[in-house]
Design an enzyme around this catalytic site. Structure first.
Site, PDB file in Angstrom:
ATOM      1  N   ARG A 191      74.344  50.761  63.229  1.00 14.85           N
ATOM      2  CA  ARG A 191      75.761  50.689  62.528  1.00 14.85           C
ATOM      3  C   ARG A 191      75.932  49.362  62.067  1.00 14.85           C
ATOM      4  NH1 ARG A 191      75.958  46.448  64.228  1.00 14.85           N
ATOM      5  NH2 ARG A 191      76.440  45.603  66.527  1.00 14.85           N
ATOM      6  N   SER A 196      72.394  47.071  65.302  1.00 13.36           N
ATOM      7  CA  SER A 196      72.509  47.850  66.338  1.00 13.36           C
ATOM      8  C   SER A 196      71.191  48.513  66.628  1.00 13.36           C
ATOM      9  CB  SER A 196      73.742  48.627  66.516  1.00 13.36           C
ATOM     10  OG  SER A 196      74.044  49.208  67.551  1.00 13.36           O
ATOM     11  N   GLU A 214      84.897  41.598  65.330  1.00  8.61           N
ATOM     12  CA  GLU A 214      83.782  40.953  65.967  1.00  8.61           C
ATOM     13  C   GLU A 214      84.179  40.363  67.299  1.00  8.61           C
ATOM     14  OE1 GLU A 214      80.811  42.715  65.285  1.00  8.61           O
ATOM     15  OE2 GLU A 214      81.064  41.952  63.164  1.00  8.61           O
ATOM     16  N   HIS A 215      83.221  40.752  68.100  1.00  6.20           N
ATOM     17  CA  HIS A 215      83.460  40.122  69.643  1.00  6.20           C
ATOM     18  C   HIS A 215      84.830  40.448  70.315  1.00  6.20           C
ATOM     19  CE1 HIS A 215      79.505  38.173  69.967  1.00  6.20           C
ATOM     20  NE2 HIS A 215      79.562  37.791  68.728  1.00  6.20           N
ATOM     21  N   ASP A 254      78.992  49.896  69.749  1.00  2.59           N
ATOM     22  CA  ASP A 254      77.749  50.244  69.008  1.00  2.59           C
ATOM     23  C   ASP A 254      77.359  51.787  69.358  1.00  2.59           C
ATOM     24  OD1 ASP A 254      77.576  47.558  68.449  1.00  2.59           O
ATOM     25  OD2 ASP A 254      76.052  47.101  69.594  1.00  2.59           O
ATOM     26  N   ASN A 268      67.931  37.914  69.113  1.00  2.18           N
ATOM     27  CA  ASN A 268      67.815  39.111  70.261  1.00  2.18           C
ATOM     28  C   ASN A 268      68.992  38.662  71.319  1.00  2.18           C
ATOM     29  OD1 ASN A 268      67.178  40.527  72.288  1.00  2.18           O
ATOM     30  ND2 ASN A 268      64.829  40.379  72.396  1.00  2.18           N
ATOM     31  N   LYS A 269      69.802  39.278  71.079  1.00  4.65           N
ATOM     32  CA  LYS A 269      71.109  38.742  72.221  1.00  4.65           C
ATOM     33  C   LYS A 269      70.673  39.063  73.940  1.00  4.65           C
ATOM     34  CE  LYS A 269      74.130  43.057  72.067  1.00  4.65           C
ATOM     35  NZ  LYS A 269      73.175  43.933  71.305  1.00  4.65           N
ATOM     36  N   GLY A 275      71.360  42.498  64.048  1.00 10.21           N
ATOM     37  CA  GLY A 275      73.079  42.845  63.984  1.00 10.21           C
ATOM     38  C   GLY A 275      73.294  44.175  63.599  1.00 10.21           C
TER      39      GLY A 275
HETATM   40  C1  GLA Z   1      76.872  43.341  69.909  1.00  8.49           C
HETATM   41  C2  GLA Z   1      77.664  44.039  71.183  1.00  8.49           C
HETATM   42  C3  GLA Z   1      78.884  44.788  70.795  1.00  8.49           C
HETATM   43  C4  GLA Z   1      79.928  43.802  70.302  1.00  8.49           C
HETATM   44  C5  GLA Z   1      79.201  42.996  69.106  1.00  8.49           C
HETATM   45  C6  GLA Z   1      80.263  41.988  68.654  1.00  8.49           C
HETATM   46  O1  GLA Z   1      76.656  44.386  68.920  1.00  8.49           O
HETATM   47  O2  GLA Z   1      76.728  45.305  71.502  1.00  8.49           O
HETATM   48  O3  GLA Z   1      79.457  45.556  71.838  1.00  8.49           O
HETATM   49  O4  GLA Z   1      80.438  42.919  71.065  1.00  8.49           O
HETATM   50  O5  GLA Z   1      77.908  42.530  69.506  1.00  8.49           O
HETATM   51  O6  GLA Z   1      81.101  42.446  67.863  1.00  8.49           O
END
Ligand code: GLA
Length: 470
Positions: free
Chosen positions: A55, A157, A61-62, A202, A245-246, A155
């Site tokens: 996506r 997803s 955001e956030h 996501d 890489n979160k 970013g």
């Molecule tokens: C990541 C998380 C989402 C969202 C975004 C920031 O993609 O998986 O749930 O929090 O960051 O908007």
């Protein structure tokens, strides 16, 4: 393109199951290829295929994990899996990209190693989530080959698309049926097994997307509403080529924790029972006031200087142990300073911008494109300055995109690297692409090598689906 294959003319309601589509494989290169890889790997043909898209978030955001609505659309890039079932009591996983190693897990007990976020653990998150949701003591054995076109750590997803694809695969392989909403909620929950405390954006858009429309995704209860994007503008994704890489850093969870602490501090200041409140959105619901009033509350109660652990504990009347155990996440135990004012300001401001964006799309005034672009620019500034989830490369790319003719440009997804999304008037698209190419990609050999999959126009794609051969 692959999306064409899973587009269906039927109007699918959110309460329905993901569509099962019979496909003609002839002429579809990606499906042919995965079928061949599968045969080569396992010596037999797949039984079915499942696909879940990545996506791009247009705005919001956030804020999903704070309970606020977001406005993403699915992209054409997706995770596709070819699957067969057996009674081996194992789940065999392979990837068409040789850099991702094969893995075999027991179908009886699935364990996920948070310390080691390998690709197959994302898949296993989806498997485990569905298993638990359905209360299945054991799962059917499966052979799977996975093929991804969503660029990793960008970013867009890719990880959630993998979790969603795995969830769908597990449901189908075990001959069960779940609605898109249940799948989305289950996959959002189970992705947390990997350690990041993401919201549900996501996974929701991966299941609830429909071709041709962006969606306003609202939570609690989860629902998706069409948002018609204005004619005359196109959305362009550009990767800044810094990988994020979160699951491998604590940036993401740190923001989640800061928002949680801000919620509690604001609630306490207003005399509410703060310990059960976790999200800035829940606080607004409790106070029954507007987003503007919430921003005023932040101004009144919180200070811009970072908060120390001691100050937080003193204000809330808790011990450091209670802070660590009940409020901080596993990977933020080390944190000493928390920027509560900035994070809360961003969240309430961004939540308001999402609603304004939707309202402009609905009323479609003559200057809609300019108004939407403006909101996107404000969103980027807030992510950069208040939420501090940008990076120098993303900021540089946003500037270049604006100079190149975009009316709005912002980071998309978690940030700290990855992609920007820009809104560009259709008649400027060619010169826009050319300028961004020349100014951002060509001067740097590494970026230039990545450009092909890094700069592209995107349109709202369809949601996750299962396919069988005709
Ligand atoms: C990541 C998380 C989402 C969202 C975004 C920031 O993609 O998986 O749930 O929090 O960051 O908007």
């Amino acid at each position: 393109m692959f999306t064409e294959c899973w587009t269906t003319k039927r109007n699918i309601k959110m309460t329905t199951n993901p569509p099962k589509i019979k496909l003609l494989f002839t002429g579809n290169e990606r499906l042919q290829k995965i079928k061949e890889s599968f045969h080569k790997k396992y010596g037999h043909m797949p039984l079915f295929y499942a696909c879940a898209p990545g996506r791009v978030n247009l705005i919001g955001e956030h804020i999903d994990y704070c309970g606020y609505a977001v406005l993403p659309m699915a992209i054409e890039q997706s995770i596709l899996a070819a699957v067969s079932v057996n009674d081996s009591q194992t789940i065999q996983l392979a990837n068409t990209d040789p850099k991702y190693k094969d893995f075999t897990a027991s179908a009886q007990s699935i364990s996920i190693d948070k310390e080691n976020p390998q690709w197959y653990y994302y898949f296993l998150c989806g498997v485990k989530g569905i298993q638990e949701h359905l209360g299945l003591p054991s799962l059917t054995g499966m052979c799977c080959v996975v093929d991804g076109t969503v660029p990793a750590s960008s970013g867009l997803s890719s990880s959630s698309a993998l979790v969603c694809c795995a969830g769908l695969v597990t449901m189908e392989a075990n001959q069960k049926s779940l609605s898109k909403v249940t799948l989305a909620e289950t996959c959002a929950k189970c992705e947390r097994y990997i350690g990041t405390e993401g919201g549900g954006m996501d996974q929701s858009i991966s299941f609830l997307a429909e071709e041709g429309t962006a969606k306003l995704i609202e939570f609690n209860p989860l629902r998706a509403t069409d948002v018609k994007l204005p004619d005359g503008a196109m959305f362009v994704i550009a990767n800044c080529c810094v990988e994020m890489n979160k699951a491998a850093t604590s940036h993401f969870n740190m923001r989640v924790v800061e928002c949680r602490i801000a919620t509690k501090m604001l609630a306490k200041a207003r005399g509410l029972e703060w310990s059960r409140l976790q999200k800035l959105g829940e606080l607004q619901t409790e106070l029954k006031v507007s987003l503007e009033k919430m921003q005023e509350l932040v101004e009144d109660v919180l200070h811009p200087e970072a908060y120390s652990r001691e100050e937080i504990c003193k204000t809330l009347g808790i011990s450091t142990e209670q802070l660590c155990e009940n409020i901080l996440s596993t990977n933020t135990q080390h944190a000493t300073h928390f920027n509560l004012y900035q994070r809360a300001k961003h969240v309430y401001g961004e939540a308001a911008r999402v609603l304004q964006f939707k309202a402009v799309c609905d009323s479609a005034p003559a200057n809609a494109v300019a108004q939407l672009g403006n909101l996107m620019n404000q969103s980027h500034a807030s992510c950069r300055d208040l939420y501090e989830c940008s990076c120098p490369e993303l900021d540089q790319l946003v500037d270049i995109c604006l100079q190149a003719g975009a009316v709005g440009s912002r980071l998309t997804g978690a940030g700290w690297g990855g992609c920007t999304v820009s809104m560009v008037p259709s008649d400027r698209i060619d010169s826009f692409l050319q300028t961004v190419r020349e100014r951002y990609y060509v001067p740097d050999a590494r970026r230039a090598a990545m450009e092909k999959h890094s700069l592209f126009v995107t349109r709202p794609g369809g949601g996750a689906a299962i396919f069988t051969e005709d």
